[in-house]
Design a protein around this motif. Structure first.
Motif, mmCIF file in Angstrom:
data_model
loop_
_atom_site.group_PDB
_atom_site.id
_atom_site.type_symbol
_atom_site.label_atom_id
_atom_site.label_comp_id
_atom_site.label_asym_id
_atom_site.label_seq_id
_atom_site.Cartn_x
_atom_site.Cartn_y
_atom_site.Cartn_z
ATOM 1 N N VAL A 83 0.872 -1.175 0.000
ATOM 2 C CA VAL A 83 0.000 0.000 0.000
ATOM 3 C C VAL A 83 0.909 1.224 0.000
ATOM 4 O O VAL A 83 1.915 1.263 0.717
ATOM 5 C CB VAL A 83 -0.921 0.019 1.230
ATOM 6 N N VAL A 84 0.545 2.230 -0.796
ATOM 7 C CA VAL A 84 1.389 3.416 -0.959
ATOM 8 C C VAL A 84 0.753 4.609 -0.236
ATOM 9 O O VAL A 84 -0.349 5.036 -0.601
ATOM 10 C CB VAL A 84 1.573 3.757 -2.452
ATOM 11 N N PRO A 85 1.405 5.180 0.787
ATOM 12 C CA PRO A 85 0.877 6.384 1.438
ATOM 13 C C PRO A 85 0.774 7.546 0.459
ATOM 14 O O PRO A 85 1.624 7.687 -0.430
ATOM 15 C CB PRO A 85 1.921 6.684 2.525
ATOM 16 N N PHE A 86 -0.225 8.382 0.646
ATOM 17 C CA PHE A 86 -0.373 9.508 -0.282
ATOM 18 C C PHE A 86 0.685 10.572 -0.057
ATOM 19 O O PHE A 86 1.001 11.360 -0.951
ATOM 20 C CB PHE A 86 -1.779 10.114 -0.197
ATOM 21 N N THR A 87 1.286 10.602 1.123
ATOM 22 C CA THR A 87 2.365 11.536 1.419
ATOM 23 C C THR A 87 3.690 10.923 0.979
ATOM 24 O O THR A 87 4.014 9.799 1.344
ATOM 25 C CB THR A 87 2.421 11.836 2.923
ATOM 26 N N ILE A 88 4.453 11.671 0.190
ATOM 27 C CA ILE A 88 5.750 11.201 -0.305
ATOM 28 C C ILE A 88 6.830 11.730 0.634
ATOM 29 O O ILE A 88 6.938 12.945 0.842
ATOM 30 C CB ILE A 88 5.997 11.687 -1.744
ATOM 31 N N ALA A 89 7.608 10.833 1.215
ATOM 32 C CA ALA A 89 8.557 11.236 2.249
ATOM 33 C C ALA A 89 9.889 10.524 2.074
ATOM 34 O O ALA A 89 9.935 9.334 1.750
ATOM 35 C CB ALA A 89 7.980 10.935 3.636
ATOM 36 N N CYS A 90 10.976 11.272 2.328
ATOM 37 C CA CYS A 90 12.314 10.718 2.126
ATOM 38 C C CYS A 90 12.736 9.785 3.248
ATOM 39 O O CYS A 90 13.589 8.924 3.061
ATOM 40 C CB CYS A 90 13.324 11.855 1.985
ATOM 41 N N GLY A 91 12.167 9.979 4.444
ATOM 42 C CA GLY A 91 12.514 9.136 5.579
ATOM 43 C C GLY A 91 13.761 9.555 6.319
ATOM 44 O O GLY A 91 14.103 8.955 7.351
ATOM 45 N N GLN A 92 14.455 10.593 5.852
ATOM 46 C CA GLN A 92 15.751 10.940 6.432
ATOM 47 C C GLN A 92 15.860 12.379 6.922
ATOM 48 O O GLN A 92 16.754 12.693 7.711
ATOM 49 C CB GLN A 92 16.852 10.685 5.402
ATOM 50 N N CYS A 93 14.998 13.269 6.471
ATOM 51 C CA CYS A 93 15.139 14.688 6.813
ATOM 52 C C CYS A 93 14.686 14.970 8.242
ATOM 53 O O CYS A 93 14.213 14.083 8.964
ATOM 54 C CB CYS A 93 14.346 15.551 5.822
ATOM 55 N N GLN A 163 -9.488 -4.550 2.141
ATOM 56 C CA GLN A 163 -9.241 -4.395 3.574
ATOM 57 C C GLN A 163 -8.105 -3.419 3.851
ATOM 58 O O GLN A 163 -8.113 -2.739 4.880
ATOM 59 C CB GLN A 163 -8.901 -5.747 4.203
ATOM 60 N N VAL A 164 -7.107 -3.364 2.961
ATOM 61 C CA VAL A 164 -5.908 -2.580 3.268
ATOM 62 C C VAL A 164 -5.745 -1.320 2.427
ATOM 63 O O VAL A 164 -4.941 -0.445 2.772
ATOM 64 C CB VAL A 164 -4.637 -3.451 3.123
ATOM 65 N N LEU A 165 -6.484 -1.185 1.330
ATOM 66 C CA LEU A 165 -6.304 -0.049 0.425
ATOM 67 C C LEU A 165 -6.368 1.287 1.149
ATOM 68 O O LEU A 165 -5.591 2.205 0.866
ATOM 69 C CB LEU A 165 -7.361 -0.103 -0.687
ATOM 70 N N PHE A 166 -7.274 1.420 2.097
ATOM 71 C CA PHE A 166 -7.497 2.730 2.712
ATOM 72 C C PHE A 166 -6.451 3.096 3.751
ATOM 73 O O PHE A 166 -6.500 4.188 4.336
ATOM 74 C CB PHE A 166 -8.907 2.796 3.295
ATOM 75 N N LEU A 167 -5.456 2.202 3.956
ATOM 76 C CA LEU A 167 -4.276 2.605 4.719
ATOM 77 C C LEU A 167 -3.511 3.705 3.987
ATOM 78 O O LEU A 167 -2.696 4.410 4.583
ATOM 79 C CB LEU A 167 -3.348 1.410 4.939
ATOM 80 N N SER A 168 -3.767 3.869 2.701
ATOM 81 C CA SER A 168 -3.085 4.886 1.900
ATOM 82 C C SER A 168 -3.464 6.298 2.303
ATOM 83 O O SER A 168 -2.701 7.241 2.087
ATOM 84 C CB SER A 168 -3.390 4.684 0.422
ATOM 85 N N ASP A 169 -4.665 6.478 2.898
ATOM 86 C CA ASP A 169 -5.122 7.836 3.208
ATOM 87 C C ASP A 169 -6.238 7.854 4.243
ATOM 88 O O ASP A 169 -6.036 8.247 5.385
ATOM 89 C CB ASP A 169 -5.577 8.545 1.930
ATOM 90 N N ALA A 333 -3.434 18.834 10.239
ATOM 91 C CA ALA A 333 -2.285 18.392 9.443
ATOM 92 C C ALA A 333 -2.755 17.697 8.178
ATOM 93 O O ALA A 333 -3.856 17.155 8.137
ATOM 94 C CB ALA A 333 -1.406 17.416 10.234
ATOM 95 N N GLN A 334 -1.903 17.713 7.143
ATOM 96 C CA GLN A 334 -1.962 16.661 6.147
ATOM 97 C C GLN A 334 -1.388 15.428 6.842
ATOM 98 O O GLN A 334 -0.363 15.504 7.523
ATOM 99 C CB GLN A 334 -1.119 17.000 4.918
ATOM 100 N N THR A 335 -2.017 14.309 6.696
ATOM 101 C CA THR A 335 -1.682 13.144 7.509
ATOM 102 C C THR A 335 -0.277 12.612 7.216
ATOM 103 O O THR A 335 0.033 12.291 6.068
ATOM 104 C CB THR A 335 -2.681 12.006 7.244
#
Length: 389
Positions: A83-93, A163-169, A333-335
């Motif tokens: 599942v792909v989160p709608f927020t794009i994040a580098c994970g390091q900043c 069941q899991v699609l809506f974990l994206s947003d 917030a944007q989630t």
């Protein structure tokens, strides 16, 4: 590949576009197995989101199977189901390291555009304007996923896509809305908007220990679904919301109020909402914050106003005097979706929660344009649309 594309207000098309390719070593490509139309997409459909361009691929609720990975991607492999989160994040900043993934400093290549509007830029988002990165969205057969090591979450094969699609947003967003309310047990939470996010917020509030949830809407199917989730309901066209909430709470007001509507509040609900619509139509305003005004007025002294409905610009006639003099706290917030994924996936795996209850329509990409209109106009009982490319 086939994708849903934007061509102006009210003009969504299913057409052929180039397949995505690996652009950076940290990219992955997924074959989309399910995607959804979000309430936030309706703002694009209505032409209120700036810096959209003709031909932009839409969609930010997406999942699928990894079919290609860049040389620098280490956590995913071909064949993984994600599942792909709608927020794009580098994970390091700075922000990602603190769990504020939607504030990522590195994922919006067009950050200067956002800075002119908001002062600082949030993270990039899929399919949601060039001001937020210009990334192609996931209402398509394939999706390029940047920063693939810090975005997608692997899901077990024992769980269905639905069941899991809506974990994206929408599940993390509704859960965050309830979490913002600082529920400790026994509270009364009022929620404006019984669309998909509002429905998730209703059930999340109960999961976190709320005693009562009051849900405000006017669409019969949405009110019925809210009642099925345990909420008491108010039809804002049939009753005065402020007076009804006072009555239901013994004159005190709700402990916390959630705005799950945002910028396009129903203009038929009150005089101020109609004025908001006129201001937007005549370029005298950018948003229609009727719900936020009402949530502030209905919140008890020293209560919390939780805002997850999308606003884009400047809000007019907000009763800050009420908020300041009565000690209200605002949370919004944007989630930062990645922050919530492990907890919420476990909820689904353990059988505590099944987000698929909200789905009313299932269709192909080709049917997507018609369903955008149906969803926006609340026709045919349409609450949530899932598309299968």
């Amino acid at each position: 590949m086939k994708a849903l594309t934007f061509h102006g207000k009210g003009d969504i098309r299913c057409e052929q576009v180039p397949d995505p390719t690996i652009q950076e070593p940290t990219d992955a490509i997924i074959k989309v197995t399910a995607c959804a139309i979000c309430g936030s997409d309706v703002h694009i459909y209505d032409g209120v989101i700036p810096s959209m361009e003709s031909g932009d691929v839409l969609g930010h609720e997406t999942m699928g199977e990894v079919v290609e990975v860049g040389s620098g991607t280490t956590t995913l492999k071909v064949g993984d189901r994600v599942v792909v989160p709608f927020t794009i994040a580098c994970g390091q900043c700075f922000f990602c390291q603190r769990g504020y993934f939607s504030g990522c400093e590195r994922s919006n290549p067009n950050h200067q555009m956002a800075e002119k509007m908001w002062g600082f830029s949030p993270a990039g988002l899929y399919g949601y304007s060039h001001m937020l990165g210009g990334y192609s969205g996931g209402q398509a057969e394939y999706l390029r996923v940047p920063f693939a090591d810090s975005g997608p979450i692997k899901v077990p094969n024992g769980l269905s896509d639905e069941q899991v699609l809506f974990l994206s947003d929408i599940f993390p967003t509704g859960y965050m809305a309830a979490e913002f309310c600082e529920i400790r047990g026994g509270e009364t939470i009022a929620i404006w908007g019984c669309g998909p996010v509002g429905q998730m917020a209703i059930r999340s509030a109960f999961m976190l220990g709320a005693e009562r949830v009051i849900a405000i809407d006017t669409v019969p199917e949405r009110l019925a679904l809210a009642q099925a989730g345990g909420a008491e309901t108010i039809d804002f066209l049939a009753e005065d919301v402020y007076e009804r909430i006072r009555e239901m709470t013994g004159g005190r007001g709700a402990d916390a109020c959630i705005d799950a509507v945002g910028t396009e509040a129903d203009a038929s609900s009150s005089f101020d909402a109609r004025i908001d619509r006129i201001k937007v139509a005549t370029f005298m305003g950018t948003d229609r914050p009727h719900v936020l005004r009402q949530a502030i007025q209905c919140c008890r002294n020293f209560g919390i106003v939780s805002i997850v409905g999308v606003y884009g610009g400047f809000l007019d006639k907000i009763p800050m005097g009420s908020a300041i003099n009565r000690g209200l706290t605002f949370r919004m917030a944007q989630t930062p979706v990645q922050r919530y994924l492990p907890t919420l996936l476990k909820r689904i795996e353990d059988g505590d929660f099944d987000p698929s209850f909200v789905i009313t329509h299932r269709a192909s990409l080709e049917e997507g344009p018609d369903l955008y209109a149906k969803f926006r106009d609340k026709q045919d009982g349409c609450i949530k649309v899932v598309l299968k490319p």
